[in-house]
Design a protein around this motif. Structure first.
Motif, short mmCIF file in Angstrom:
data_model
loop_
_atom_site.label_atom_id
_atom_site.label_comp_id
_atom_site.label_asym_id
_atom_site.label_seq_id
_atom_site.Cartn_x
_atom_site.Cartn_y
_atom_site.Cartn_z
N ASN A 98 -43.08 48.33 46.37
CA ASN A 98 -44.35 47.53 47.42
C ASN A 98 -43.66 48.11 48.88
O ASN A 98 -42.49 48.35 49.21
CB ASN A 98 -44.16 46.14 47.83
N GLY A 99 -43.82 49.54 49.06
CA GLY A 99 -43.53 50.82 50.48
C GLY A 99 -43.78 50.21 51.71
O GLY A 99 -44.72 49.08 51.61
N VAL A 100 -43.05 49.98 52.94
CA VAL A 100 -43.83 49.19 53.88
C VAL A 100 -43.30 50.25 54.77
O VAL A 100 -42.01 50.78 55.12
CB VAL A 100 -43.09 47.83 54.31
N GLN A 135 -34.80 49.14 50.38
CA GLN A 135 -34.01 50.39 50.23
C GLN A 135 -35.08 51.30 50.85
O GLN A 135 -36.30 50.95 51.18
CB GLN A 135 -34.55 51.21 48.52
N ILE A 136 -34.47 51.95 51.83
CA ILE A 136 -34.67 52.74 52.86
C ILE A 136 -34.80 53.84 52.53
O ILE A 136 -34.26 54.43 51.77
CB ILE A 136 -34.24 52.42 54.17
N SER A 137 -36.16 54.42 52.80
CA SER A 137 -37.18 56.00 53.00
C SER A 137 -36.31 56.74 53.45
O SER A 137 -35.86 57.49 53.34
CB SER A 137 -37.93 56.16 52.11
N ARG A 138 -36.68 56.33 55.08
CA ARG A 138 -36.88 57.02 55.65
C ARG A 138 -36.62 56.10 56.99
O ARG A 138 -37.01 54.75 57.15
CB ARG A 138 -37.40 57.64 55.86
N ARG A 166 -28.87 53.66 55.19
CA ARG A 166 -27.93 53.13 53.60
C ARG A 166 -26.89 52.58 54.30
O ARG A 166 -26.32 51.60 54.11
CB ARG A 166 -28.46 53.81 53.03
N VAL A 185 -38.98 52.79 60.53
CA VAL A 185 -38.43 53.00 59.41
C VAL A 185 -39.14 52.38 58.72
O VAL A 185 -40.28 51.79 58.15
CB VAL A 185 -37.37 51.73 58.90
N THR A 186 -39.38 53.14 57.03
CA THR A 186 -40.41 53.20 55.97
C THR A 186 -39.82 52.73 54.61
O THR A 186 -38.02 53.30 54.84
CB THR A 186 -40.75 54.96 55.06
N VAL A 189 -38.86 50.72 51.37
CA VAL A 189 -39.10 50.03 49.73
C VAL A 189 -38.30 48.47 49.68
O VAL A 189 -38.14 48.16 49.00
CB VAL A 189 -39.10 50.81 48.44
N ARG A 190 -39.22 47.11 49.79
CA ARG A 190 -39.07 46.26 49.21
C ARG A 190 -38.31 46.17 47.66
O ARG A 190 -38.65 46.42 46.72
CB ARG A 190 -40.04 44.81 49.57
N ARG A 191 -37.65 44.90 47.22
CA ARG A 191 -37.33 44.75 45.95
C ARG A 191 -38.24 44.28 45.30
O ARG A 191 -39.17 44.08 45.12
CB ARG A 191 -36.28 43.16 46.66
N PHE A 192 -37.86 45.45 44.29
CA PHE A 192 -38.98 45.20 43.65
C PHE A 192 -38.44 43.76 42.22
O PHE A 192 -37.05 43.21 42.01
CB PHE A 192 -39.15 45.73 41.89
#
Lengths: 372, 428
Positions: B42-44, B305-308, B375, B417-418, B420-423
């Motif tokens: 799940n990306g936010v 986890q931060i993508s950007r 990060r 901030v972009t 991904v939530r914890r899987f």
């Protein structure tokens, strides 16, 4: 010379014991399948290469297999066995086709008599296979534009069945067996997202998910006439607990297994067998399954020819109907040093269908048995 | 025989196992939802508008006399800045003859060469000319532009850098000037010759001299000259006449570098007013930094986890200068939050930079990609979530930019901030 052979055999047994003790359970998967993606996974096979190349029909009668504990009574000397399976799969769905391959060590066993009538054994087998890797493509609106990405969700591991069993022959026509099963295993799970736009860093999350459970089994073998043996067996597993670190994330009831098998040996060089097994996988949220197999072993001496056919259902899949599988097997064996070392070779062709997915597989089986 | 057969069999099995065991490819395209795991990634993508909760600006991190560049600029309507420096003394006597220790008194000078290194210039400014002034020896860090008003009235001479560079060998044989360009660093070394009338030797001063340098061009001019702090400070060579122990005089050269250098400036535009207000000032002279304190949501700091991650700043006051005055803006993590005295982290992963170009307008946004910094904050939960906004390197550029502060609702610094939530691992 005999002492040398014994010495060599003893080394082989020690090696097998070391493998049994040290080999990581997640390499024990029986056979990967896309049907293991949903639900608990794909049930493993508790059969040696010898039994598996008869379609599994000889499993309840094979002292090297762990289908029915009562079969241990035929292990009249210390026996260590292991199997290796390499599978080449093809999964077809919606017009797409993917070729996959994997190698596993699905079975290891050790058995030996404590007395003339009492035999103990144990070993590892796959209970549930949890190995897959799924790649999907999609996009997401990010900062005013669609950002394509690739997701990879994978699991590498299995639930292993650690068996401790014993069999006893009370009469020439009656034997019983019982066993305790510790279910243990883990899967290394990965969730990875990679954006095409490298200004967005990829993310990779990993976790080791652990499983545990417990089960008991019992079986009885009747020889109404010397050429015929009938085996009935049952097994009850309580639940599969899933843990992530110290946190329990899931608890699922496990099925009850009921099976029966018959073997007819019309001559010393020919044996045929058939078996049927039912498992209550609906307890675990899947479909109850019925599996059957028939097979034969022809040829006396160290190089028999084995073949068989198997069919049945898989417990997990999409829709309201259980996926099905059908397989044919062919194999042989070769004994060395007075049958102290046995090498079994086999080839299995398997077709699984369900939910629009057709999965076909060729599996090369190699088994090694040492009787020091 | 049996042993040989057994050995052969085991070898064959081992070879067959090895040949087939080393193979693995279980990756297949997913056909969702039927043949995909129940959990999904799940990306936010979100903008945290109030993530910067306290900020402030401080000035004085680099003073002109501490800077690694001497900034000289003539920007009409904006600023007039001139380099000033004072050289070391050479004493009142020099060695008469090489290889001897006989000293002779300096009785006069023939000329003096002054070498300056231009470390940055605007190549679009043509006829770049350096104008030299003689200054009083009393210049120091407290000297101001206005305090030298009387010295700026008469120049010693001027040197057209472009004209000299266009000559054969980049040397002006008539005036003794020369220009050299380092092909690697592109630094321009300008050597000007001053005669004894322009630079007389004053025995009482032991050869100490002070000069000022102004820069002009056909258009707006702005250059950076090397300073003693950078190792490229002004250098002079005296060509003196030495008493040859009562017999005659001999010419002797004596080189020395500067003892003090700085620059003074006259702020013409209020846009470069150095007075701090509530805005977040960066750069300028004396150099300003702004401290920003982030209050990250706990979920973002701990569970994703931060993508950007992009820091979005809104310009409150744009920088003024020539295009060559564009500078690097850095968001620098700190080791501890002590306000203006916060020590900067030496960890390169805690520094994010972007380029601020001259020409940016008020209201424009400046974005700094700070994914690595966020990060690192996730990894080191004890690290202060504080950033120092600063110019890199500090003290080498004149322009100053100011950003809207966190108190300006709607224009406050934001974090895009972009992540991904914890899987949901462990779910069947």
């Amino acid at each position: 010379m005999r002492q040398a052979v014994r010495r060599l055999g003893g080394q082989a047994v020690r090696t097998a014991l070391a493998l049994l003790a040290a080999y990581p359970p997640n390499r024990l998967s029986a056979q990967d399948s896309q049907f293991s993606v949903r639900g608990l996974g794909v049930p493993g096979r508790w059969e040696s290469v010898r039994a598996r190349t008869t379609g599994g029909a000889f499993g309840p009668f094979d002292p090297r297999s762990s289908v029915a504990d009562v079969s241990l009574t035929d292990a009249l000397q210390l026996t260590a066995t292991a199997a290796e399976a390499t599978t080449y799969r093809r999964a077809e769905i919606g017009g797409s086709r993917d070729d996959l391959r994997s190698s596993r060590f699905p079975f290891m066993g050790l058995a030996g008599p404590l007395s003339r009538r009492f035999v103990v054994g144990g070993g590892f087998a796959t209970y549930l296979d949890r190995t897959y890797s799924i790649v999907t493509r999609d996009s997401q609106m990010l900062r005013g534009a669609y950002a394509p990405y690739t997701d990879r969700i994978g699991s590498d591991g299995a639930v292993a069945d650690l068996r401790f069993a014993a069999g006893a022959r009370f009469r020439s026509w009656l034997a019983i067996g019982a066993g305790a099963h510790v279910l243990s295993g883990s899967s290394r799970q990965t969730a990875q997202r990679i954006y095409d736009d490298t200004t967005f860093l990829g993310t990779t999350q990993t976790a080791v998910v652990r499983y545990d459970g417990f089960g008991i089994s019992g079986s009885v073998a009747l020889d109404p006439v010397p050429a015929v043996r009938i085996v009935g067996y049952a097994r009850s597993d309580d639940r599969l607990r899933t843990r992530l670190g110290d946190t329990e994330t899931d608890r699922t009831d496990l099925p009850t297994t009921l099976g029966a098998a018959v073997r007819w040996s019309p001559s010393p060089s020919a044996r045929v067998a058939g078996t049927v097994m039912w498992r209550s996988w609906s307890d675990a949220g899947g479909f109850n399954t019925t599996s059957w197999s028939a097979g034969a072993e022809v040829g006396a001496g160290p190089t028999p020819l084995r073949f068989g056919v198997r069919g049945g259902q898989l417990p997990f899949g999409p829709g309201t109907v259980a996926p099905t599988e059908l397989g044919v097997t062919l194999g042989t064996g070769k004994g060395f040093s007075g049958n102290r070392a046995l090498v079994d070779l086999g080839l299995e062709r398997l077709v699984r269908t369900g939910g629009g997915l057709t999965e076909t597989a060729w599996t090369v089986l190699v088994g090694l048995t040492i009787r020091p | 025989m049996r042993r040989a057969a057994l050995t052969a069999a085991l070898t064959a099995v081992a070879a067959l196992t090895a040949a087939t065991a080393c193979t693995e490819d279980v990756t297949a395209p997913g056909h969702c939802p039927d043949f995909c795991p129940s959990g999904s990634i799940n990306g936010v993508d979100t903008v945290l508008q109030t993530v910067v909760q306290r900020d402030s600006a401080f000035r004085g991190f680099v003073q002109p006399h501490e800077a690694s560049s001497l900034l000289a600029a003539t920007l009409p309507g904006v600023i007039d800045s001139r380099a000033i420096f004072r050289t070391l003394p050479i004493g009142d006597s020099l060695v008469v003859e090489s290889g001897t220790t006989t000293m002779g008194e300096i009785v006069g000078v023939d000329s003096l060469t002054l070498a300056l290194t231009i470390t940055r210039r605007d190549t679009s400014a043509h006829n770049l000319t350096l104008v030299y002034y003689r200054l009083p020896l009393g210049i120091d860090s407290t000297t101001t532009f206005g305090g030298l008003a009387g010295s700026w009235t008469d120049s010693l001479r001027s040197l057209n850098v472009d004209s000299v560079y266009a000559l054969a060998g980049h040397v002006d044989p008539l005036r003794g000037d020369s220009v050299f360009v380092d092909t690697t660093t592109h630094y321009v070394t300008v050597i000007a010759k001053l005669d004894s009338a322009m630079a007389p030797f004053v025995p009482a001063d032991s050869g100490k001299v002070a000069f000022g340098v102004r820069v002009v061009a056909d258009s707006r001019a702005s250059v950076a000259l090397g300073s003693v702090e950078s190792g490229l400070g002004p250098r002079i060579t005296w060509y003196a006449e030495v008493d040859s122990v009562g017999k005659d005089t001999v010419p002797r050269p004596a080189s020395t570098s500067d003892q003090f250098d700085s620059f003074v400036f006259n702020l013409v535009s209020p846009a470069v007013d150095t007075t701090l207000d509530s805005t977040l000032a960066v750069g300028g002279m004396p150099v300003a930094r702004s401290i920003m304190r982030f209050a990250l949501p706990r979920a973002i700091r701990d569970s994703v986890q931060i993508s950007r991650a992009t820091l979005v700043l809104v310009t409150a006051r744009p920088p003024e200068g020539v295009p060559a005055d564009s500078f690097t803006l850095a968001a620098h993590g700190v080791l501890a939050d002590f306000g203006a005295k916060s020590p900067l982290s030496p960890d390169a992963s805690r520094v994010a930079t972007t380029r601020v170009h001259i020409g940016i307008a008020r209201g424009d946004t400046v974005r700094i990609e700070m994914t690595d910094i966020l990060r690192s904050w996730q990894i080191d939960t004890l690290a202060p979530t504080t950033l120092a906004l600063r110019q890199v390197p500090e003290g080498t550029e004149f322009p100053e930019i100011r950003f809207e502060p966190s108190t300006n609702t709607g224009l406050a610094p934001a974090l895009h901030v972009t992540y991904v939530r914890r899987f949901p691992f462990g779910k069947p």
